[in-house]
Design a protein around this motif. Structure first.
Motif, PDB file in Angstrom:
ATOM      1  N   MET A 204     -22.054  -4.344  20.381  1.00 55.59           N
ATOM      2  CA  MET A 204     -21.035  -4.333  21.439  1.00 55.59           C
ATOM      3  C   MET A 204     -21.696  -4.473  22.809  1.00 55.59           C
ATOM      4  SD  MET A 204     -18.066  -3.804  19.923  1.00 55.59           S
ATOM      5  CE  MET A 204     -17.138  -3.522  21.400  1.00 55.59           C
TER       6      MET A 204
ATOM      7  N   ILE B 212     -21.767  -3.835  14.139  1.00 54.24           N
ATOM      8  CA  ILE B 212     -21.128  -4.700  15.143  1.00 54.24           C
ATOM      9  C   ILE B 212     -21.724  -4.412  16.524  1.00 54.24           C
ATOM     10  CG2 ILE B 212     -18.930  -5.445  16.149  1.00 54.24           C
ATOM     11  CD1 ILE B 212     -17.607  -4.307  13.596  1.00 54.24           C
TER      12      ILE B 212
ATOM     13  N   LYS C  47     -24.784  -1.763  22.701  1.00 50.56           N
ATOM     14  CA  LYS C  47     -24.886  -0.794  21.612  1.00 50.56           C
ATOM     15  C   LYS C  47     -24.480  -1.447  20.302  1.00 50.56           C
ATOM     16  CE  LYS C  47     -21.373   0.756  24.543  1.00 50.56           C
ATOM     17  NZ  LYS C  47     -21.169   1.632  25.656  1.00 50.56           N
ATOM     18  N   VAL C  48     -24.770  -0.767  19.208  1.00 51.17           N
ATOM     19  CA  VAL C  48     -24.393  -1.307  17.901  1.00 51.17           C
ATOM     20  C   VAL C  48     -23.509  -0.304  17.193  1.00 51.17           C
ATOM     21  CG1 VAL C  48     -25.211  -2.209  15.695  1.00 51.17           C
ATOM     22  CG2 VAL C  48     -26.584  -2.536  17.758  1.00 51.17           C
ATOM     23  N   MET C  49     -22.328  -0.754  16.825  1.00 51.20           N
ATOM     24  CA  MET C  49     -21.394   0.124  16.144  1.00 51.20           C
ATOM     25  C   MET C  49     -21.492  -0.095  14.646  1.00 51.20           C
ATOM     26  SD  MET C  49     -17.415   0.116  15.914  1.00 51.20           S
ATOM     27  CE  MET C  49     -17.673  -0.511  14.294  1.00 51.20           C
ATOM     28  N   LYS C  50     -21.400   0.993  13.884  1.00 50.89           N
ATOM     29  CA  LYS C  50     -21.417   0.889  12.412  1.00 50.89           C
ATOM     30  C   LYS C  50     -20.016   1.228  11.910  1.00 50.89           C
ATOM     31  CE  LYS C  50     -25.890   0.411  12.658  1.00 50.89           C
ATOM     32  NZ  LYS C  50     -27.046   0.838  11.980  1.00 50.89           N
ATOM     33  N   LYS C  51     -19.570   0.432  10.967  1.00 49.13           N
ATOM     34  CA  LYS C  51     -18.234   0.708  10.450  1.00 49.13           C
ATOM     35  C   LYS C  51     -18.184   0.429   8.954  1.00 49.13           C
ATOM     36  CE  LYS C  51     -13.366  -0.295  11.172  1.00 49.13           C
ATOM     37  NZ  LYS C  51     -12.370  -1.251  11.645  1.00 49.13           N
TER      38      LYS C  51
ATOM     39  N   HIS D 123     -30.663  -1.795  16.050  1.00 49.48           N
ATOM     40  CA  HIS D 123     -30.607  -1.289  17.432  1.00 49.48           C
ATOM     41  C   HIS D 123     -31.717  -1.826  18.320  1.00 49.48           C
ATOM     42  CE1 HIS D 123     -27.287   1.602  17.241  1.00 49.48           C
ATOM     43  NE2 HIS D 123     -27.683   1.859  16.022  1.00 49.48           N
TER      44      HIS D 123
END
Lengths: 281, 196
Positions: free
Chosen positions: B55, B53, B36-40, B16
């Motif tokens: 974004m 990921i 932002k940073v997405m976690k999957k 982040h």
């Protein structure tokens, strides 16, 4: 997970256009426009004025209330050939102008405008009751709205409420004609609602999610508000009167019209609330 | 000439730092971020991985937001950046609805992190974040790109997972590493690519 991040991995209902001003703006546009159209075609002078006021004042006030910068509303006119909202704003402005001159003679006790003025104003009102559907359909981010059915659904819904109010206001002969038209429009509306839900259920993943939302999370407003109160109940009241099986008293017709107005609101409520973004990944 | 960003997902550790750098650089209000940073989690047990990921605005070649904007506030510039003229934005939010990537946000109030009393930092930064308009990432157009600097997220990335430049310069990297765009089926043709 934070709501803002879940956008990317889950289906999430849109929230920007799900608040009261947007729904009321659309509803007033449909009710006022429908009433104006029907009244202009059948020569209901009170309906013409009431429809004009509902459309101009109701839609106008809530349209401004929905903007983040209402003081800049004139900028909305910048791109009429590229943006549906801008196109709609131009139509709305022209309707205010031409509608005013069309209604003006009514204030002096004579009939409304005629000829080109009448035809042009009716066309503008027709565009206004359908264009909400067009700009929703143009929103790429929400698959449930990407359907050509929406403008038709919105238009028929507006006309249904317009004929509903018209029949509650009209004198005997016209009231009977309006009851028959209203009953047919309610049946068409029911068919369109069914077709739209069917489209959602058989379309993309995002649209299927919207159908699920519509039939599960929003089942109260959808079945109770739109289908029950907004279509079936008025259809029963109006249908029986149109077939001559009940007297079609003004109180019953007023009730039917009120229910149809609720139906207009619930239709927009469920469609806006069922607009879901698909996951990005 | 068109700007492009490539994000190497193998390098991204989801720290982040990009989100924090973006927030500091652009002074975005509470609850909103441009980056932002997405976690999957992907895969099935026992082959499960958690990926990060990042974004941001995809700076699409055919942006859905530009088409729907009624006031002409959102424009696609010649350098490929989709920018918002805050003086023209009327706050109708059609662009937020149209964007399939969730890149935009609406500023509904003028509160800062400590309520109505803004810090000196917020007072300066919020001049570009007025109440009632929409905001999004523009590759730090005015505050960094105009001065010949890279966007804050690129400059700050601790693992150097982000590449920024002209599309022509990055095409070889994208092709050789089989870079992909998010939701290409929508036909928006994003200028942000991800390397698997």
């Amino acid at each position: 997970m934070n709501d803002q991040y879940s956008l990317y991995i889950d289906y999430r209902p849109q929230k920007e256009w799900s608040k009261a001003p947007m729904m009321l703006e659309m509803s007033f546009g449909a009710i006022g426009g429908g009433l104006f159209l029907v009244s202009a075609l059948l020569g209901l002078n009170t309906g013409i004025i009431l429809g004009f006021l509902l459309l101009v004042v109701g839609k106008g006030v809530f349209l401004l209330a929905d903007l983040g910068k209402p003081e800049r509303f004139l900028k909305v006119l910048a791109k009429p050939f590229k943006s549906w909202i801008s196109f709609g704003a131009w139509v709305f402005l022209l309707f205010i102008l031409f509608g005013f001159f069309y209604c003006l003679p009514l204030l002096t006790g004579s009939g409304p405008g005629s000829g080109f003025l009448k035809i042009f104003t009716i066309i503008l009102a027709l565009i206004l009751i359908t264009y909400d559907g067009f700009f929703l359909a143009a929103s790429k981010g929400i698959e449930a709205w990407n359907s050509g059915l929406l403008p038709i659904l919105y238009g028929i819904s507006g006309l249904t409420a317009g004929t509903g109010i018209g029949m509650a206001m009209a004198a005997n002969e016209q009231a009977q004609l309006l009851q028959q038209i209203n009953a047919v429009l309610l049946i068409v509306l029911a068919f369109l609602v069914f077709s739209y839900v069917n489209f959602l259920r058989k379309s993309t993943l995002g649209a299927r999610e919207a159908a699920k939302l519509l039939l599960e999370d929003l089942k109260g407003p959808f079945w109770g508000g739109l289908v029950g109160a907004g279509i079936l109940l008025p259809l029963l009241l109006v249908g029986l009167a149109a077939l001559g099986l009940t007297a079609g008293s003004s109180a019953l017709m007023l009730l039917a019209a009120a229910l149809e107005i609720c139906g207009v609101f619930f239709l927009r409520f469920v469609i806006l609330r069922a607009g879901v973004y698909s996951p990005v990944i | 000439m068109s700007y492009c960003m490539v994000i190497d997902l193998k390098r991204c550790v989801g720290c982040h730092a990009c989100s924090a750098a973006c927030k500091a650089e652009n002074g975005t209000p509470p609850g909103n971020t441009r980056s932002k940073v997405m976690k999957k989690e992907i895969g099935k047990y026992p082959e499960v991985r958690r990926i990060s990921i990042p974004m941001l605005c995809m700076q699409c070649e055919d942006p859905a937001c530009v088409a729907v904007c009624p006031s002409g506030a959102t424009v696609k510039r010649e350098d490929g950046i989709v920018s918002i003229d805050k003086e023209k934005c009327i706050g109708c939010r059609a662009c937020i609805i149209a964007c399939p990537y969730g890149a935009r946000y609406f500023r509904g109030n003028d509160l800062g992190y400590f309520g109505k009393d803004l810090t000196p930092f917020e007072e300066i930064k919020y001049r570009n974040q007025p109440k009632g308009v929409v905001d999004k990432c523009d590759f730090c157009l005015e505050n960094r790109l105009a001065q010949g600097l890279e966007p804050a997220c690129v400059q700050t990335c601790v693992t150097k997972a982000r590449y920024f430049g002209q599309k022509e310069e990055l095409t070889e990297l994208i092709v050789s590493r089989k870079g992909y765009q998010l939701r290409p089926e929508l036909g928006t043709n994003p200028s942000v690519y991800y390397l698997p």
